[in-house]
Structure formats: C-alpha cells, structure tokens
Design an enzyme around this catalytic site. Sequence first.
Site, PDB file in Angstrom:
ATOM      1  N   SER A  19      -3.338  -1.435 -37.060  1.00  0.00           N
ATOM      2  CA  SER A  19      -2.699  -2.173 -38.137  1.00  0.00           C
ATOM      3  C   SER A  19      -1.608  -1.315 -38.731  1.00  0.00           C
ATOM      4  O   SER A  19      -1.566  -0.096 -38.531  1.00  0.00           O
ATOM      5  CB  SER A  19      -3.723  -2.562 -39.208  1.00  0.00           C
ATOM      6  OG  SER A  19      -4.295  -1.395 -39.788  1.00  0.00           O
ATOM      7  N   GLY A  20      -0.702  -1.960 -39.448  1.00  0.00           N
ATOM      8  CA  GLY A  20       0.404  -1.264 -40.088  1.00  0.00           C
ATOM      9  C   GLY A  20       1.011  -2.148 -41.145  1.00  0.00           C
ATOM     10  O   GLY A  20       0.447  -3.180 -41.555  1.00  0.00           O
ATOM     11  N   LYS A  40      -0.386  -9.835 -31.873  1.00  0.00           N
ATOM     12  CA  LYS A  40       0.121  -9.265 -33.118  1.00  0.00           C
ATOM     13  C   LYS A  40       0.302 -10.386 -34.132  1.00  0.00           C
ATOM     14  O   LYS A  40       0.918 -11.419 -33.817  1.00  0.00           O
ATOM     15  CB  LYS A  40       1.447  -8.557 -32.863  1.00  0.00           C
ATOM     16  CG  LYS A  40       1.984  -7.765 -34.043  1.00  0.00           C
ATOM     17  CD  LYS A  40       3.193  -6.932 -33.608  1.00  0.00           C
ATOM     18  CE  LYS A  40       3.671  -6.019 -34.718  1.00  0.00           C
ATOM     19  NZ  LYS A  40       4.795  -5.160 -34.278  1.00  0.00           N
ATOM     20  N   ASP A 133      14.337   2.325 -35.619  1.00  0.00           N
ATOM     21  CA  ASP A 133      13.083   2.894 -36.110  1.00  0.00           C
ATOM     22  C   ASP A 133      12.318   3.577 -34.976  1.00  0.00           C
ATOM     23  O   ASP A 133      11.105   3.420 -34.839  1.00  0.00           O
ATOM     24  CB  ASP A 133      12.220   1.804 -36.748  1.00  0.00           C
ATOM     25  CG  ASP A 133      11.099   2.391 -37.615  1.00  0.00           C
ATOM     26  OD1 ASP A 133      11.246   3.555 -38.066  1.00  0.00           O
ATOM     27  OD2 ASP A 133      10.086   1.706 -37.824  1.00  0.00           O
TER      28      ASP A 133
END
Length: 848
Positions: A19-20, A40, A133
């Site tokens: 998770s994030g 996701k 990123d």
Amino acid sequence: MLSPGSCLGPYEIQSPLGSGGMGQVYRALDTRSRQGVALKIIGGPQGQAGERLARFQQEARTLAAIKHPALPALYEWDTEGATPYIAMELLEGETLHERMLRGALPPDEAMDLAHQLALGLAATHERGIIHRDLKPENLFITTEGRLKILDFGLSKALPTHLDEHTLIQRPETSHPTQVGTVMGTVGYMAPEQVRGWEVDSRADLFVCGILLYEMLFGRRAFSGDSSVETLNAILKEEPPLRATSPGPYSPELIALLKHCLEKNPADRIPTATQLASRLEAIQRKGVALRGLARLLPGRAGWVALALATGALGLAAGHHWTHQDPPVLKRLTFRQGLIRNARLSPDGQEVLYSAAWSGGPLVIYSTRPDSPESRTLELPEGDLLGLSRSGELAIAMGSRPIQSWMWRGTLAVVPLAGGAPRALMERVIAADWGPGGSELLVVRNLEGRTRIEFPSGHPIAESSGWISHPRVSPRGDRVAYLEHPVSGDDAGYPVVVDRQGNRRVLTESWPSIQGLAWKGDEVWFTAAEHGVARGLYAVGSGTPRLILKVPAPLTLHDISLDGRRVLLAKEVMRTGIQSLRPGADRERELSWLDWSLVQDLSADGSTLIFNEQGEGSGAAYDIYLRRTDGSPAVRLAKGAYPILSPDGRQVAAVAVGVPRRIQILPTGTGDARTLPDSGLETFHRLRWFPDGKRLLVQANRAGEGTRLFAVPLDGGPAEPLTPPGHQIFGQPISPDGRHIVTRVGEQEDRILSLDNGQSQAILGLLPTERVVRWTPDGKGLWAVDLHEMPCPVHRLDLATGTRKKLLEISPEDLAGMTVSNFLLTPDARGYAYAYRRVLSELYLYEGLR
C-alpha cells in the site's frame, strides 16, 4: 481494505501486496482466464480523492499506451461501483530499494539494470511521457532479473508529442502542474524539479544518474540531515565521484555518471536512447577489472588483473583448465538457399530443405561422415519440424509471401517413408512437442500472425510476423522470434507458456533469424549492426555471445544432449537491377552491400534507394542514382524515400525519435521537416500526382495500420481508410481519385477516394501484386514475384483481359528472390530489388 475471497469485477482477491499514498495493491485471480494479476485500487484520505483519481487514471493511460518489457503489462482498467481499479502484470521479485538494503550491487548487475531502465525510459520519452518520480521503491527487479518501472501517477505528457487521438491525456486536460510546484521524491529529483521549473525528459536522466550511483557505491548521491539540506545538495553539490573513482570503475563510467548529473539540463546527456547506448558500450568493455588494471600500470597491472580474474573464477566455482576449441564439419557444398535444417533424435543424421542453383525447394538428408546429400522422396516444399519419434512436419508447395516469410500446406509424414498427410493450408512454421503427438503451428490470419500450441489453441499473436518457433524440451513453453514490421527481420526473442503468459528475452536486434533450446537457455542468431548475425544465448539475464564469424549465421537446431549445434553460414546481398528505357539489357546498379530500391522516376532515368547493410553501418542512408550508371549521390538518412512527380524532391521518414516526414531536395535547396501529424510506425510513403500531398501507410496511437493523406503545407493527417489497409507499388491513379489497397490477406481492390467504395480488380491473380496504373487510368500493371521468371501483365479494368508484357529473369537464380519491382508508366523501363542468400550448413561440436 479488501478481504481474501472477495471480488472486484472479475477479479478474486487473494492477498495484499502493498500500500502507499495512491492506494492498495493486491494479488488477485482473473476468474475468466485463471491468471494471476496485480490489482491496484485507490485509497487514502477523502480530501485528496480527486487528485488521486487523476493520477490513477494517468498511470492507467500511460501503461495502456506504451508497451515495453520494462513496463508492467496492463490487462484492464475499469470501475466497479465507485472503486476504480487497474489489473496489471503480477511481478515476482523485489524492489530496487529492497535489493539495495543488502548493499551496493555487483557492477555487472548495476549496469544491466541501468541499461534496462534507460531502454524503458526511451520508450516512454518517445511517446512524450516523463516519469518524474523515479526512485528505488518504484523500480522492481523480477526473479528473472528484468527491471520494471512502476507508478506513473506523477508522469507528465509533453504537449509536443500528443494529439487528441493519443490514449494519454493532454496536460491541460489531466492534472496540470503549475510552474513553482515541486513534484517528485526528495533525494531523487533533478535541480529543475527542486526549483519547481518546467521539466522535460532530461529530468528523468538526472535521476538515472542518481540511481546508478547508488547501485554502484551503496550510498545516496545527494543527502543531508533534513529534506531541505538534501534538496540544497542537489542544487549546489557534486556527488563524491573524484574520491571514489580510483576504485574498480573505468573513467568512461565515471564520465557518464558526471554527464547524467549535470545541474544544467542543456549540459546533460540529451536522450535515454543515448544513455542506453553508452551504458551498453561500457558493458562491452567491462566496468570493474579495467579500473583495477589502471591502478597498477605495466606488468604489475596485468598480474593484478590475472589474479583478480582468477579469484572471480574460483569464487564462481570454475577451475583454470584447458578447453578444446569447437570442432566444425561442413555438410553442404552446393550454391543456393537453405531454408530449414534439423538433427535426427540420435544426432547422426541431418535433414534440411534447400533450393539449389535456382531450383525448387526440396528436402534432403545427409550425415556428418559423408559429403553427399540424398533427396527424400517427398513433394517439393519446406522442412518445418522433426519429432523425437521420427515424424516430419513439412510445408508442401512453400513459397515466399514477403521478404523472409514463406507459406505452404502443412503435412506430416514418417521419416521411414510413406505419403504425406495434408493437415492445414497457409502455414508459415511448425514444430513438434516433445511427446511427438502435439503440433505447434504458425499461421497468418486476417493480417495477424498467430501461434497455436497445440494446433487450434492460440497462445500468442503479432501484428508483424513470427518466425522460428520451438517448443521447449519439457513442452511447457514456446520460444520464438517476433518481428514487429512485416518484411523486416528486425525483432527479438520471446518465450510464451501454454496459458499465453509472454516474456520478451532481450531488446530488439536489427536482424534476428534462427532459434533453438539448449536446456533452459534459448540460443539464437542475431546482429547488433547490419546483418552479420552472431550466436547468442539467453536465460534469465543478459544475452551472452557464443560465436561470431565474419559472415551472417543462422541457427537451425541443437541436439537433445546439447553437444551438437547446426548452423548455416550465409553470404547475403540485396542489390538493384534496372532496364533503362531504350536499352537492350539490364544494368547492375547496386552501390554497397544492401541496396534496396525504393522508387523510379517516370522517365526511368533516376533511382532512389536505401543502403542499410554493413557497408552503411545499418544507417538507412538515402541515395539518388541515374540509371545510366553514374555514381550514386547520398542525400540524407531516412527510411521509405520516394521521388516527387517532378523529380525535384524526395519524401522520407526521418530516422530518430520522434519520427517525422522530411522533404529533401534532389538538387540545391534546404531540407525541411513536416509538423508532427500524430502518426507513428510508418511503413510506406507515396506522392499524390499533384505533388501537394503524401499517401502514408502508418499507425496512430492505439490503432492498426491504415492509410492517411498528409498535406505538405503542414495540415493535419486525414485518414482515408479504416485500419488494416496496406499499399504496394504505385497505388494512386493518374487523376488522384482512386488507390489500390489490400486488407490483410485479401486480394487487392480499387478504393474510390470520392465515396469510399471499393471494387474488385478483374483478372488479377491471388499471387500478383499491382505495380502501378497505366497512364490513361484504364488499366493496371501487375507482377507475380512468386514465380521465376517473374511475369508482368497489363490488366484491362473494364474487361479483366490480361496481356503479358515481359518477364523478369536474372541470369543467376541461385539463392535469388525478387522484390520491390518498379515500372515506368509507359512500361519501357523498370527496376527491381533482388536478394541473394547463399548458404553453407555446418555442424559444430563443443560450443558453450
């Protein structure tokens, strides 16, 4: 959180994977295909739901638009109730962050991962997408050693690369980033990101330098006691390269790191493609032991190098023992083309199909202890496979349908004798499963090439073409070569299992032909440049070179015990023959070793051709040459060049990223590039008779090949046909109102540009291709390149009446095929490309 056993759409949740800030990722099962996926979904604070949804959608669109081995495959993205989800490739392995917790990576592993990263970024940058990123947590290393770039939630689409047809949203319609907004992760940002300035693809390349530094040295390139100090270090400090460069790394690698980490984007390495190329060059030279030898110059350096090499060998479990060189035996002695060859199950007999001295394709048998070959009592055709039980798979009546691709009727027959039993028409390739009862077949259906294993059960397909499929020794996988562009043998090796799970083994090669299994390794023959193919092996990592000779090699088979390798050495050439109007004989007009004629002026006086072989360094150089034999004049680099109606300009596809159409003068004047029309994967160009537009066969993002009209004044590309249409020869009528097109494997038809209606061409045979229209627009010239000599006929459109004009018959037919036949409108002059492949079959023992 979703509990195990619950369902989201067709996906059954099995267990959480992580998770994030964006949400959660689960291991799930697709209940339709029973395939494991990574699922996701969005999660997190409600106040940020709109931003998370935008980034979630951005990632899905990016993965949908860009398919590359370094990106996880996207299976589906949808919404169930109020929950958006993405179903993607399930990866087994660990993140780069987890890997680096154990310390610095070995140099070869770090360089390989950096090279894979650069190749993946080159694909995304080509489509106008920057990641923004990149960090160790967003890079995943699979158990096979493949790198996957994750989390495109902060990616940005560059407006110069996209249009309304692209699957990825324009920046102004997605989540816009205002100047002054910092996007990224502290410690893994370019200086322009830290300052909140507008960024381009070079920001990703700066972070590539950060990541490579960290992999090699086991510490951050830029760090501080706080986030502010870390960001300040990125802006003002240099990583400690000088202090560490007297270590095991070469000056070339240190120089590349510095080039990536330049503060000013204009001073930085400009493209991911160049970064990948330089990394590959350094890998070839060696990154560790060269540096060690430089520390101790002269004899001491070589002693240190030998000691280090010996230590590495002992650490790997190898001993310094003498190895005998490979032993080879030549098996064939005639002139012509060898199509396929196989070793018998006991390795004592060799079967092969060959067309000797311009004759038909016939299947022969020989033994390593004899220089003689005997003809098997079988119909003319190609050898496709030999089972362990001694049964042959053959292609009766096999003929070339494109450059490199042949097709015939699949039949099986015992090697001991008997009549063939026909099974299936229009088969390109085949192979036997290890049990001898299952057949793998490759067929071309509706414009796509498909692998079926067993026959009738599709497991893979390609919009280009597929060659050299081989079933693994255990029968659980199939290795094959995929060629993305029809008629071009560039491509890459792929392995697919019986469920259709596909894995690309290497990046693309300019020429790749020949493949076989050796245990769990896949061996193949491919060229890094031009067509001089060497023998390589690949398992789960980087391919290794096994054998290189000063000629192209084609791998045909490896014995069951792995001791014997069947290779063909080939002499290859593509050349040009031309008959100038008024001349009584053809003239050889080839320039270097791979002269491919592309166009002929209406008066027959001028040729335009490409050079793309060893002589030109596979550079796609464009040449102009008069048919009186005057020396050729190089115009520029580019593909698919075509001469304007007035002969003053050449249109071509510029080589590079992104690909654009360029207009080149044949005399004095400046070249110019047309604005980006949103087209990609160009195949062919043709001029309309008015000289103001181009007919282009190309793709748009997410679509199949179709035909477009591209104006030279910079206007947008206008689609003329649905997807699936192709063009050959000069397809445009003299008045510019009709074109001859082909859809898939169907016959050529005449398409009206006025009303979109098409009509059949009376009198045209299935094996013929239209060359061009007659000057009055009432007839067509057609050629049959499958026969030798090649007949050329005039077809009357009203009645279908056929009248034979001439025959194309090269004097020496050994290993010869004819393609790209061009004819003047009055049929008084012509030019054609020929390919000659002369093969010699060898049996090698002792290759490792």
